[in-house]
Motif scaffolding. Structure first.
Motif, PDB file in Angstrom:
ATOM      1  N   SER A 131       0.760  -1.205   0.086  1.00 33.41           N
ATOM      2  CA  SER A 131      -0.049  -0.176  -0.007  1.00 33.41           C
ATOM      3  C   SER A 131       0.676   1.316   0.220  1.00 33.41           C
ATOM      4  O   SER A 131       0.540   2.273   0.497  1.00 33.41           O
ATOM      5  N   LEU A 132       1.990   1.281  -0.683  1.00 32.79           N
ATOM      6  CA  LEU A 132       2.674   2.429  -0.975  1.00 32.79           C
ATOM      7  C   LEU A 132       2.670   2.630  -2.554  1.00 32.79           C
ATOM      8  O   LEU A 132       2.489   1.591  -3.197  1.00 32.79           O
ATOM      9  N   ASP A 133       2.761   3.659  -2.910  1.00 30.38           N
ATOM     10  CA  ASP A 133       2.951   4.122  -4.355  1.00 30.38           C
ATOM     11  C   ASP A 133       4.186   3.720  -4.999  1.00 30.38           C
ATOM     12  O   ASP A 133       5.397   3.359  -4.012  1.00 30.38           O
ATOM     13  N   ASP A 134       4.305   3.354  -6.110  1.00 34.53           N
ATOM     14  CA  ASP A 134       5.701   2.790  -6.741  1.00 34.53           C
ATOM     15  C   ASP A 134       6.821   3.463  -6.430  1.00 34.53           C
ATOM     16  O   ASP A 134       7.852   2.685  -6.112  1.00 34.53           O
ATOM     17  N   PRO A 135       6.968   4.764  -6.644  1.00 36.23           N
ATOM     18  CA  PRO A 135       8.434   5.208  -6.354  1.00 36.23           C
ATOM     19  C   PRO A 135       8.764   5.229  -4.945  1.00 36.23           C
ATOM     20  O   PRO A 135      10.026   4.825  -4.683  1.00 36.23           O
ATOM     21  N   THR A 136       7.803   5.300  -4.034  1.00 34.23           N
ATOM     22  CA  THR A 136       7.902   5.228  -2.514  1.00 34.23           C
ATOM     23  C   THR A 136       8.455   3.670  -2.293  1.00 34.23           C
ATOM     24  O   THR A 136       9.507   3.640  -1.654  1.00 34.23           O
ATOM     25  N   ALA A 137       7.787   2.680  -2.913  1.00 30.23           N
ATOM     26  CA  ALA A 137       8.034   1.303  -2.324  1.00 30.23           C
ATOM     27  C   ALA A 137       9.343   1.064  -2.972  1.00 30.23           C
ATOM     28  O   ALA A 137      10.284   0.346  -2.341  1.00 30.23           O
ATOM     29  N   ALA A 138       9.780   1.656  -4.407  1.00 30.53           N
ATOM     30  CA  ALA A 138      11.027   1.267  -5.046  1.00 30.53           C
ATOM     31  C   ALA A 138      12.248   1.950  -4.125  1.00 30.53           C
ATOM     32  O   ALA A 138      13.296   1.347  -3.801  1.00 30.53           O
ATOM     33  N   SER A 139      11.711   3.105  -3.591  1.00 31.08           N
ATOM     34  CA  SER A 139      12.972   3.766  -2.754  1.00 31.08           C
ATOM     35  C   SER A 139      13.016   3.134  -1.394  1.00 31.08           C
ATOM     36  O   SER A 139      14.460   2.830  -0.947  1.00 31.08           O
ATOM     37  N   LEU A 140      12.226   2.595  -0.835  1.00 35.21           N
ATOM     38  CA  LEU A 140      12.329   1.664   0.378  1.00 35.21           C
ATOM     39  C   LEU A 140      12.934   0.452   0.142  1.00 35.21           C
ATOM     40  O   LEU A 140      13.888  -0.067   0.787  1.00 35.21           O
ATOM     41  N   ARG A 141      12.706  -0.189  -1.043  1.00 39.07           N
ATOM     42  CA  ARG A 141      13.548  -1.415  -1.397  1.00 39.07           C
ATOM     43  C   ARG A 141      14.958  -0.984  -1.498  1.00 39.07           C
ATOM     44  O   ARG A 141      15.861  -1.728  -1.109  1.00 39.07           O
ATOM     45  N   GLU A 142      15.261  -0.120  -2.270  1.00 34.57           N
ATOM     46  CA  GLU A 142      16.916   0.513  -2.341  1.00 34.57           C
ATOM     47  C   GLU A 142      17.437   0.644  -0.921  1.00 34.57           C
ATOM     48  O   GLU A 142      18.472   0.087  -0.800  1.00 34.57           O
ATOM     49  N   LEU A 143      16.703   1.123  -0.131  1.00 31.40           N
ATOM     50  CA  LEU A 143      16.998   1.391   1.133  1.00 31.40           C
ATOM     51  C   LEU A 143      17.174   0.063   2.012  1.00 31.40           C
ATOM     52  O   LEU A 143      18.385  -0.309   2.702  1.00 31.40           O
ATOM     53  N   LEU A 144      16.322  -0.827   1.818  1.00 32.05           N
ATOM     54  CA  LEU A 144      16.480  -2.102   2.434  1.00 32.05           C
ATOM     55  C   LEU A 144      17.782  -2.860   2.179  1.00 32.05           C
ATOM     56  O   LEU A 144      18.510  -3.415   2.916  1.00 32.05           O
ATOM     57  N   MET A 145      18.022  -2.698   0.700  1.00 29.71           N
ATOM     58  CA  MET A 145      19.116  -3.633   0.124  1.00 29.71           C
ATOM     59  C   MET A 145      20.568  -2.829   0.632  1.00 29.71           C
ATOM     60  O   MET A 145      21.176  -3.576   1.166  1.00 29.71           O
ATOM     61  N   ASP A 146      20.247  -1.561   0.798  1.00 29.13           N
ATOM     62  CA  ASP A 146      21.433  -0.880   1.512  1.00 29.13           C
ATOM     63  C   ASP A 146      21.667  -1.031   2.742  1.00 29.13           C
ATOM     64  O   ASP A 146      23.067  -1.421   2.999  1.00 29.13           O
ATOM     65  N   LEU A 147      20.812  -1.132   3.389  1.00 23.55           N
ATOM     66  CA  LEU A 147      20.828  -1.577   5.014  1.00 23.55           C
ATOM     67  C   LEU A 147      21.406  -2.884   5.190  1.00 23.55           C
ATOM     68  O   LEU A 147      22.249  -3.425   5.725  1.00 23.55           O
ATOM     69  N   TRP A 148      20.789  -3.896   4.183  1.00 27.84           N
ATOM     70  CA  TRP A 148      21.062  -5.359   4.313  1.00 27.84           C
ATOM     71  C   TRP A 148      22.564  -5.467   4.113  1.00 27.84           C
ATOM     72  O   TRP A 148      23.297  -6.195   4.368  1.00 27.84           O
ATOM     73  N   ARG A 149      23.221  -4.739   3.182  1.00 25.71           N
ATOM     74  CA  ARG A 149      24.783  -4.870   2.589  1.00 25.71           C
ATOM     75  C   ARG A 149      25.285  -4.486   3.861  1.00 25.71           C
ATOM     76  O   ARG A 149      26.351  -5.040   4.134  1.00 25.71           O
ATOM     77  N   ARG A 150      24.932  -3.506   4.456  1.00 31.21           N
ATOM     78  CA  ARG A 150      25.889  -2.976   5.616  1.00 31.21           C
ATOM     79  C   ARG A 150      25.853  -3.861   6.895  1.00 31.21           C
ATOM     80  O   ARG A 150      26.675  -4.042   7.354  1.00 31.21           O
ATOM     81  N   HIS A 151      24.571  -4.545   7.051  1.00 28.73           N
ATOM     82  CA  HIS A 151      24.235  -5.300   8.159  1.00 28.73           C
ATOM     83  C   HIS A 151      23.868  -6.462   7.728  1.00 28.73           C
ATOM     84  O   HIS A 151      22.715  -6.849   7.485  1.00 28.73           O
ATOM     85  N   PRO A 152      24.748  -7.491   6.940  1.00 25.50           N
ATOM     86  CA  PRO A 152      24.323  -8.594   6.494  1.00 25.50           C
ATOM     87  C   PRO A 152      23.847  -9.655   7.699  1.00 25.50           C
ATOM     88  O   PRO A 152      24.076  -9.890   8.792  1.00 25.50           O
ATOM     89  N   THR A 153      22.707 -10.120   7.064  1.00 26.58           N
ATOM     90  CA  THR A 153      21.637 -10.742   8.324  1.00 26.58           C
ATOM     91  C   THR A 153      20.965 -11.914   7.426  1.00 26.58           C
ATOM     92  O   THR A 153      20.620 -11.608   6.343  1.00 26.58           O
TER      93      THR A 153
END
Lengths: 269, 243
Positions: free
Chosen positions: B163-185
């Motif tokens: 329930s987010l618009d596409d650009p917002t969802a896309a930027s959050l996915r980028e953020l998640l990938m970025d966070l995941w690379r910093r803290h591999p889990t």
């Protein structure tokens, strides 16, 4: 960084908009409408010229006279003390009962009928029975008032306990909040609006019942003074005491209860 | 299940999960014979149409739902589990900063990292705002920050970007990938969005609708660069979901 659960937390809080202008506007409306009411009363009293309807000025004179003799303060302070004790007592016990009923379904099913019974029990019945059973004492008076208010608080707080969010409880469990942090940051904030509502309706109910209790079986307090004035058909004194006490209750409402309610709902959009 | 092996894998074995009958609705078999392992630091996406039981499975793995037959072994990382919910589930009466700080134990040294974390999710300016005054996208970012500040060993996520618009969802996915690379889990991520599944996951587990079981278990073979490439994601999507 200080931990969040200390009151002296270094986390900066946002300035809460108090709505200063809207407060002034509200007061202006209230003052205006009361002034109109007072004028209406005055005109009516002057036109009727009846000894059972004194003018506002005459009532104010009586109030001043009673204040100077110390009678006004003697009776209002006695009433205030009873109101305070009965209020705290019934908020405390009512909250405990309400939360327990909201939490335990079996207890709720069982005691629901009791609650309905006490909610519908006329104040006059509890008052007379308390005086008959416990004697004409202050303890009986306060107990009678509390018995009238407790079911009311309990119903309110039961509603609060029932509406506790399962989503947030799961979140608190998942993030290992523990019982103290969960109580302080998850449970109590959800109950606060229900508590504030119970407190506000509670104060107005409690002080009215306290007057009845005093009229019946105490030898001081505003209720006692009103009963005496009634015997003498002294309308001026009745109005003087009633107005003085309304004033005090309104001051408590504006300076304590309303700011409290505004504070607990500051986060709302 | 005993004897944790050194690999630290998560072992999921759900024999049966039934929703009991309620009122005039019959009892419903939600999950049956689902067994898989998740290697440490992998990003597993569980996907399937709505109603296939993927959120139920995640709740069972998280320990939020204990009414099932089977066993879940989270291995040595079982104390480091964090759940990011479908809704942000922030405390509305606490500011964003307080919401994140509350996830940490009092006196934890990681409190000092909160400002940096807020910067990373772009919420530094909004740190003193109450959640309901912010957009859903910002609330979800705060929920991500709250999850990642704990440096979880296992991160469970239930459709955190719906329930987010596409650009917002896309930027959050980028953020998640970025966070995941910093803290591999180890991440187990539930979604019904196929391209989201391909873009994020290193492995995809498809639940079959109606059968309540695993239909497909496949590795995603995209490089980090390819994950940002729309065409590569689409190609991988048609390869995996063609079956």
């Amino acid at each position: 960084m200080a931990p969040v659960s200390t009151s002296t937390s270094s986390i900066p809080r946002p300035a809460r908009a108090l709505g200063f202008n809207s407060t002034i506007e509200r007061f202006a409306w209230m003052a205006g409408s009361l002034l109109v009411l007072g004028l209406f009363w005055h005109v009516l009293a002057v036109v009727l010229q009846n000894r059972y309807l004194p003018t506002p000025v005459a009532v104010f004179d009586i109030m001043m006279r009673e204040a100077e003799s110390g009678e006004l303060w003697k009776h209002t302070s006695a009433t205030l003390a009873r109101v305070a004790i009965a209020f705290i007592f019934s908020m405390f016990i009512g909250t405990a009962i309400g939360l327990a009923l909201g939490k335990y379904k079996t207890a709720d099913k069982f005691f629901d009928a009791w609650l309905t019974l006490f909610l519908n029990l006329p104040a006059l019945v509890t008052i007379t029975l308390c005086y008959i059973w416990f004697g004409l004492t202050d303890v009986a008076a306060v107990v009678a008032v509390a018995l009238n208010k407790i079911p009311n608080v309990a119903v309110n707080m039961r509603e609060g306990a029932r509406s506790l969010s399962k989503d947030l409880a799961e979140m608190a469990a998942m993030y290992k909040f523990g019982s103290w942090k969960t109580l302080r940051h998850v449970t109590l904030p959800q109950l606060a609006p229900f508590f504030a509502a119970a407190a506000r309706s509670g104060l107005s109910l409690v002080w009215k019942i306290v007057l009845v209790v005093e009229a019946f079986g105490r030898s001081n307090g505003v209720g006692y003074r009103l009963a005496i004035a009634f015997q003498e058909f002294d309308v001026g004194t009745i109005l003087a005491y009633a107005l003085a006490f309304i004033l005090i209750v309104q001051i408590i409402e504006f300076t304590i209860l309303q700011p409290l309610q505004a504070r607990v709902s500051a986060w709302r959009r | 299940m005993n004897g944790q092996d050194a690999s630290g894998a998560i072992r999921v074995a759900v024999k049966r999960k039934i929703f009991p009958a309620v009122g005039d609705r019959e009892a419903q078999l939600v999950l049956q014979d689902i067994a898989f392992e998740v290697a440490p630091r992998s990003f597993l996406v569980i996907t399937g149409p709505s109603g296939c039981g993927k959120s139920t499975l995640l709740n069972i793995i998280a320990g939020l739902d204990r009414d099932y037959e089977g066993a879940i072994d989270l291995g040595p990382a079982k104390d480091g589990v964090t759940f990011i919910f479908q809704t942000p589930r922030l405390l509305p009466w606490r500011t964003l900063y307080e919401n994140i700080a509350l996830a940490l134990p009092d006196g934890d040294p990681r409190h000092a990292e909160i400002p940096a974390m807020l910067d990373r999710v772009g919420l530094r300016e909004a740190q003193n705002a109450y959640p309901e005054m912010l957009s859903l996208g910002m609330q979800r970012r705060a929920a991500l920050a709250r999850g990642f500040i704990l440096e979880p060993k296992i991160l469970l996520m239930d459709e955190p970007f719906v329930s987010l618009d596409d650009p917002t969802a896309a930027s959050l996915r980028e953020l998640l990938m970025d966070l995941w690379r910093r803290h591999p889990t180890t991440v187990i991520f539930v979604t019904h969005d196929r391209s989201e599944a391909i873009q994020l996951g290193t492995r995809i587990l498809r639940l079959a609708p109606g059968q309540a079981s695993v239909a497909q278990d496949v590795a995603v073979t995209l490089t980090d660069a390819q994950r940002h490439d729309r065409a590569a994601v689409l190609q991988e999507q048609s390869r995996i979901f063609a079956i």
